[in-house]
Design a protein around this motif. Structure first.
Motif, PDB file in Angstrom:
ATOM      1  N   ALA A 175       0.823  -1.212   0.000  1.00  8.72           N
ATOM      2  CA  ALA A 175       0.000   0.000   0.000  1.00  8.72           C
ATOM      3  C   ALA A 175       0.856   1.261   0.000  1.00  8.72           C
ATOM      4  CB  ALA A 175      -0.939  -0.009   1.203  1.00  8.72           C
ATOM      5  N   ASP A 176       2.080   1.181   0.495  1.00  9.05           N
ATOM      6  CA  ASP A 176       2.968   2.348   0.457  1.00  9.05           C
ATOM      7  C   ASP A 176       3.256   2.773  -0.974  1.00  9.05           C
ATOM      8  OD1 ASP A 176       3.455   2.998   3.168  1.00  9.05           O
ATOM      9  OD2 ASP A 176       4.788   1.284   3.356  1.00  9.05           O
ATOM     10  N   GLN A 177       3.283   1.815  -1.869  1.00  9.72           N
ATOM     11  CA  GLN A 177       3.566   2.112  -3.272  1.00  9.72           C
ATOM     12  C   GLN A 177       2.320   2.579  -4.012  1.00  9.72           C
ATOM     13  OE1 GLN A 177       5.282  -1.156  -5.428  1.00  9.72           O
ATOM     14  NE2 GLN A 177       5.142  -0.118  -7.380  1.00  9.72           N
ATOM     15  N   TYR A 178       1.186   1.934  -3.747  1.00  9.78           N
ATOM     16  CA  TYR A 178      -0.015   2.194  -4.539  1.00  9.78           C
ATOM     17  C   TYR A 178      -0.999   3.174  -3.888  1.00  9.78           C
ATOM     18  CZ  TYR A 178       1.629  -1.753  -7.268  1.00  9.78           C
ATOM     19  OH  TYR A 178       2.389  -2.589  -8.051  1.00  9.78           O
ATOM     20  N   ALA A 187      -6.413   1.554   2.180  1.00  9.35           N
ATOM     21  CA  ALA A 187      -5.130   1.555   1.473  1.00  9.35           C
ATOM     22  C   ALA A 187      -4.847   0.173   0.878  1.00  9.35           C
ATOM     23  CB  ALA A 187      -4.003   1.957   2.429  1.00  9.35           C
ATOM     24  N   ARG A 188      -5.159  -0.873   1.627  1.00  8.59           N
ATOM     25  CA  ARG A 188      -4.962  -2.237   1.118  1.00  8.59           C
ATOM     26  C   ARG A 188      -5.861  -2.485  -0.093  1.00  8.59           C
ATOM     27  NH1 ARG A 188      -7.058  -7.598   3.343  1.00  8.59           N
ATOM     28  NH2 ARG A 188      -8.484  -6.136   4.242  1.00  8.59           N
ATOM     29  N   ALA A 189      -7.100  -2.027  -0.027  1.00  6.20           N
ATOM     30  CA  ALA A 189      -8.028  -2.198  -1.148  1.00  6.20           C
ATOM     31  C   ALA A 189      -7.560  -1.395  -2.362  1.00  6.20           C
ATOM     32  CB  ALA A 189      -9.432  -1.769  -0.731  1.00  6.20           C
ATOM     33  N   GLN A 190      -7.084  -0.180  -2.135  1.00  2.00           N
ATOM     34  CA  GLN A 190      -6.581   0.637  -3.239  1.00  2.00           C
ATOM     35  C   GLN A 190      -5.363  -0.025  -3.878  1.00  2.00           C
ATOM     36  OE1 GLN A 190      -6.048   4.331  -1.103  1.00  2.00           O
ATOM     37  NE2 GLN A 190      -7.983   5.170  -1.862  1.00  2.00           N
ATOM     38  N   GLU A 210      -6.586  -2.879  -5.971  1.00  2.00           N
ATOM     39  CA  GLU A 210      -7.187  -2.366  -7.200  1.00  2.00           C
ATOM     40  C   GLU A 210      -6.107  -1.966  -8.202  1.00  2.00           C
ATOM     41  OE1 GLU A 210     -10.387   1.019  -8.623  1.00  2.00           O
ATOM     42  OE2 GLU A 210      -9.100   1.440  -6.903  1.00  2.00           O
ATOM     43  N   ALA A 211      -5.073  -1.287  -7.732  1.00  2.00           N
ATOM     44  CA  ALA A 211      -4.005  -0.854  -8.628  1.00  2.00           C
ATOM     45  C   ALA A 211      -3.293  -2.053  -9.243  1.00  2.00           C
ATOM     46  CB  ALA A 211      -3.011   0.029  -7.874  1.00  2.00           C
ATOM     47  N   VAL A 212      -3.050  -3.068  -8.455  1.00  2.00           N
ATOM     48  CA  VAL A 212      -2.404  -4.280  -8.976  1.00  2.00           C
ATOM     49  C   VAL A 212      -3.311  -4.958  -9.992  1.00  2.00           C
ATOM     50  CG1 VAL A 212      -1.617  -6.598  -8.345  1.00  2.00           C
ATOM     51  CG2 VAL A 212      -0.936  -4.633  -6.965  1.00  2.00           C
ATOM     52  N   ALA A 213      -4.599  -5.044  -9.697  1.00  4.88           N
ATOM     53  CA  ALA A 213      -5.547  -5.670 -10.611  1.00  4.88           C
ATOM     54  C   ALA A 213      -5.646  -4.894 -11.922  1.00  4.88           C
ATOM     55  CB  ALA A 213      -6.920  -5.792  -9.951  1.00  4.88           C
ATOM     56  N   LEU A 214      -5.672  -3.564 -11.842  1.00  4.73           N
ATOM     57  CA  LEU A 214      -5.737  -2.746 -13.050  1.00  4.73           C
ATOM     58  C   LEU A 214      -4.471  -2.896 -13.893  1.00  4.73           C
ATOM     59  CD1 LEU A 214      -7.464   0.495 -11.715  1.00  4.73           C
ATOM     60  CD2 LEU A 214      -8.441  -1.246 -13.238  1.00  4.73           C
ATOM     61  N   ALA A 215      -3.326  -2.969 -13.245  1.00  2.00           N
ATOM     62  CA  ALA A 215      -2.072  -3.162 -13.975  1.00  2.00           C
ATOM     63  C   ALA A 215      -2.048  -4.529 -14.660  1.00  2.00           C
ATOM     64  CB  ALA A 215      -0.883  -3.017 -13.026  1.00  2.00           C
TER      65      ALA A 215
END
Length: 128
Positions: free
Chosen positions: A50-53, A95-98, A101-106
């Motif tokens: 979550a620190d990254q995304y 933050a974990r959900a975001q 989501e970012a990993v899934a979108l990538a």
């Protein structure tokens, strides 16, 4: 010496006593359970990158966890500790959900690009 069920019973007794002591300690301090849950939520979010995304949300969760820990240690602010801990937990979960989501979108974008590449190969007859 051969292990017996007596040793297992002793270990079970010690574990039960330790659990009872922890439960009674948390019952005396209701903020302790909320603080523990918030700390675990922050750790889960940290493991999910979550620190990254979601750096802003993660920073807010950490800040609120620190405030909750300070409030729990201060007699005058102790009543605010559970609320602050719950806010930290919610923000860490967000933050974990975001991050997820970012990993899934990538991953989705990568798969779409792969499908497009394969469709171009089929259309042009490349790779035969």
């Amino acid at each position: 010496m051969k292990p017996s069920f007596a040793h297992l019973r002793h270990l079970l007794y010690v574990t039960a006593c330790a659990s009872a002591l922890c439960a009674s300690a948390m019952a005396q301090d209701p903020a302790a359970a909320d603080l523990l849950a918030a700390q675990q939520a922050v750790e889960r979010a940290d493991r999910a990158d979550a620190d990254q995304y979601a750096p802003d949300t993660m920073a807010l969760a950490r800040q609120q966890l620190e405030q909750a820990q300070r409030a729990a240690g201060d007699r005058r602010e102790r009543k605010q500790a559970p609320l602050l801990a719950q806010r930290a937990m919610v923000d860490a979960d967000l933050a974990r959900a975001q991050s997820g989501e970012a990993v899934a979108l990538a991953t989705l974008a990568q798969r779409k690009a792969e499908v497009e590449r394969l469709q171009r190969q089929l259309a042009t007859g490349e790779g035969r």
